[in-house]
Design a protein around this motif. Structure first.
Motif, PDB file in Angstrom:
ATOM      1  N   ARG A  82      -8.344   3.057   1.447  1.00 45.64           N
ATOM      2  CA  ARG A  82      -7.863   4.440   1.390  1.00 45.64           C
ATOM      3  C   ARG A  82      -6.555   4.543   0.609  1.00 45.64           C
ATOM      4  N   HIS A  83      -5.779   3.482   0.622  1.00 46.55           N
ATOM      5  CA  HIS A  83      -4.480   3.518  -0.052  1.00 46.55           C
ATOM      6  C   HIS A  83      -4.505   2.794  -1.398  1.00 46.55           C
TER       7      HIS A  83
ATOM      8  N   THR B 177       1.454  -0.753  -6.391  1.00 44.53           N
ATOM      9  CA  THR B 177       2.054  -1.661  -5.414  1.00 44.53           C
ATOM     10  C   THR B 177       3.476  -2.035  -5.816  1.00 44.53           C
TER      11      THR B 177
ATOM     12  N   GLY C   8      -8.260   1.177   5.786  1.00 43.85           N
ATOM     13  CA  GLY C   8      -6.877   1.493   5.457  1.00 43.85           C
ATOM     14  C   GLY C   8      -6.480   0.960   4.091  1.00 43.85           C
TER      15      GLY C   8
ATOM     16  N   LEU D 127       0.851  -1.195   0.000  1.00 42.80           N
ATOM     17  CA  LEU D 127       0.000   0.000   0.000  1.00 42.80           C
ATOM     18  C   LEU D 127       0.886   1.244   0.000  1.00 42.80           C
TER      19      LEU D 127
ATOM     20  N   GLY E  63       2.299   4.767   0.225  1.00 39.66           N
ATOM     21  CA  GLY E  63       1.738   5.923   0.919  1.00 39.66           C
ATOM     22  C   GLY E  63       1.352   5.624   2.349  1.00 39.66           C
ATOM     23  N   LEU E  64       1.275   4.350   2.700  1.00 38.01           N
ATOM     24  CA  LEU E  64       0.972   3.972   4.080  1.00 38.01           C
ATOM     25  C   LEU E  64       2.237   4.134   4.919  1.00 38.01           C
ATOM     26  N   ASP E  65       2.178   4.989   5.915  1.00 38.33           N
ATOM     27  CA  ASP E  65       3.355   5.198   6.760  1.00 38.33           C
ATOM     28  C   ASP E  65       2.925   5.793   8.094  1.00 38.33           C
TER      29      ASP E  65
ATOM     30  N   GLU F 105      -0.393   5.335  11.096  1.00 43.30           N
ATOM     31  CA  GLU F 105      -1.333   4.392  10.488  1.00 43.30           C
ATOM     32  C   GLU F 105      -0.643   3.070  10.170  1.00 43.30           C
TER      33      GLU F 105
END
Length: 582
Positions: A190-191, A217, A187, A53, A55-57, A60
């Motif tokens: 959203r990503h 991805t 989550g 994902l 941008g997930l960091d 979160e």
């Protein structure tokens, strides 16, 4: 992985003295297995989530890492036999000692994609363990489609190896509850992940949420699953429904147009559009119109609607061309558990009866009787073609019967000396009884049905009909002295008083020690989404019957001198209730 898993089995091995040469594409599978094992060994859950994902960091990512862990990577391989599979596993550094179990779900998906009968495919699953970076237990989930040398399945293997549709990553949810699952889903969505199906497996008591990975991805895997131990069908329903409309009027408009979906599916089935389509090759509206005898511009409109509801898919690289999805494949006449007859029933007589729903609510008279002037059993009995379609439509729910041959009551009867008898009361054309007799050659069967159904059942049961007696009659004619009695999807047709009468007839026929198995959908004790709630409305409108809770069935059984021993889940949100004489 949400699969229905029969008892352990093995992939056929070559005859002794005739060792197989490795398949020409064997080294390719060894390399893929080795890559998958290396991938599983190396991944940290946090790093992998961030790659899946983009941008997930930050907080979160930390929160998601605390609530799920990387569990396995999966792939599909194509050995010619078990010996080669074991050799390939060993060559890739994976354990070759595990039992290979049938993989029903992957077999069905492969059959659907390639227009094959599921019985033509031998697909097995192994899960050799692989340690993670800190020694935690992980696995490579290996699906193996047996492709004998010279087999026509080589073309299937070549395509599947290229597109790798069964490859996926899986994360196990730690201590799942609705709040955690909704947060993880949100989550992923959203990503950039896209909800891509899922299911509840009652045999494993686990719920799976599938996602298509975002285009950005950074892993070679395009599909991801979240696995949550336990029954989380309330959250699953939200996952399968997709995003909710943001405006109340939009929500209501979508609900009001539901009837259009029923008719679109019925039209699709009536035109035999699925028979003209393929799951692998897209075709344009003009070509399909010639095949089914339709106007191209009108068919294009129908195809766009069917694509919106997931029955067909438009080819993104060639707009205006469509292929059949796995859901659409079920509308073919020759599909296993075909839903074509069901689509024609729901878009035909049951559609018209539902137009009388308000009448049913006001008066208590079933809408079917108001529309056709008689109850639906008598109406079907006087129309052989419609009766045959109704009987075939009932077979669409046949997958709910898959676990029943292994029910303890059935296996105990099969193991008892001297042979035991299963009495199927109002058992239709014998779909369930046939499965029980086929699985257990020591059992005999008795099918009680009305005359026109009995004749259809004789042909339907094939070879096992030799071990079956056919009795023409109604509920007052329940044969005595059976060992296991079955009422499958019968009681929901009737009101409580009629159910008591049926159960009393059963109790009177049952000798001491006999068992009664009842297959029905159970209404939930709360307001959680359930197919039973929808069928409750359907039964009220069409037969005057109803779905019930387990507690309600227990009371009906007690009134008939029977005791509810317990109940267990079946596929398609059904349950089997076990009762005995008190």
């Amino acid at each position: 992985m949400a699969t229905t898993t029969p008892p352990p089995a093995t992939i056929p091995t070559p005859a002794a003295g005739h060792p197989k040469k490795p398949a020409a594409d064997g080294p390719g599978d060894v390399a893929r297995l080795r890559d998958a094992a290396g991938f599983v060994r190396e991944q940290e859950t946090s790093d992998l989530l961030a790659r899946v994902l983009p941008g997930l960091d930050g907080p979160e990512l930390r929160a998601m890492t605390e609530r799920c862990r990387f569990a396995h990577a999966a792939l599909l391989v194509f050995p010619p036999d078990e010996r080669t599979l074991r050799a390939e596993l060993a060559a890739s550094g994976l354990s070759a000692d595990g039992l290979a179990q049938p993989s029903v779900v992957v077999r069905e998906r492969l059959a659907a994609r390639h227009g094959l009968g599921a019985g033509e495919l031998d697909v097995r699953i192994l899960r050799p363990a692989v340690p993670g970076p800190d020694g935690e237990e992980r696995a490579v989930e290996v699906f193996a489609l047996t492709v004998p040398e010279g087999s026509e399945l080589a073309a299937v293997a070549a395509e599947e190896r290229t597109v790798d549709r069964e490859a996926h990553l899986a994360f196990d949810v730690e201590r799942p509850d609705p709040l955690v699952l909704r947060g993880l889903r949100a989550g992923f969505l959203r990503h950039g992940a896209v909800a891509d199906g899922g299911g509840y497996n009652p045999h494993e008591d686990g719920t799976v949420f599938y996602f298509a990975a975002p285009d950005e991805t950074k892993t070679p895997y395009r599909r991801v699953e979240l696995y949550a131990r336990g029954d989380h069908r309330d959250v699953l329903a939200e996952h399968l429904d997709g995003p909710r409309a943001s405006h109340p009027a939009e929500t209501l408009l979508r609900l009001l147009s539901g009837a259009w979906t029923t008719q679109a599916l019925a039209a699709c089935a009536e035109l035999r559009l699925p028979e003209a389509m393929s799951t692998s090759t897209a075709r344009g509206a003009e070509e399909l119109a010639r095949a089914v005898g339709a106007r191209p511009e009108n068919l294009a409109t129908l195809l766009r609607y069917l694509a919106m509801v997931g029955v067909v898919a438009e080819e993104p690289r060639e707009r205006g061309t469509f292929r059949l999805t796995e859901a659409g494949l079920l509308l073919r006449e020759d599909a296993r558990a075909s839903m074509r007859p069901l689509a024609l029933m729901y878009g035909g007589p049951f559609y018209e009866s539902f137009a009388r729903l308000a009448h049913t609510v006001r008066t208590g008279e079933p809408g079917f009787e108001d529309r056709y002037g008689e109850n639906h059993f008598d109406h079907f009995a006087r129309d052989p073609e419609l009766a045959a379609r109704f009987d075939r439509s009932m077979a669409a729910s046949a997958p709910m019967f898959d676990p029943l041959p292994a029910h303890p009551v059935v296996t105990a009867a099969a193991a008892a000396p001297g042979g035991r008898t299963v009495v199927d009361i109002a058992g239709g054309t014998g779909e369930l009884l046939g499965r029980l007799l086929a699985a257990h050659p020591s059992l005999r069967g008795v099918l009680l049905e009305r005359a026109h159904v009995v004749e259809a059942a004789r042909g339907r049961l094939g070879a096992v009909a030799e071990r079956c007696d056919f009795v023409t009659g109604d509920f007052a004619d329940v044969p005595a002295d059976g060992d296991v009695y079955v009422l499958s999807r019968v009681l929901h047709d009737w009101d409580d008083e009629q159910c008591r009468t049926i159960l009393r007839h059963c109790a009177a026929a049952m000798p001491p020690g006999a068992d009664l198995l009842i297959v029905e959908r159970l209404l939930p004790a709360d307001s959680s989404p359930s197919l039973a709630t929808a069928w409750d409305l359907h039964m009220m409108c069409n037969t005057g019957g109803r779905e019930r809770t387990a507690a309600a069935y227990a009371l009906l059984l007690a009134d008939a001198g029977l005791e509810l021993v317990g109940h267990s889940p079946l596929p398609l949100e059904a349950h089997v209730l076990h009762a005995r004489r008190r």
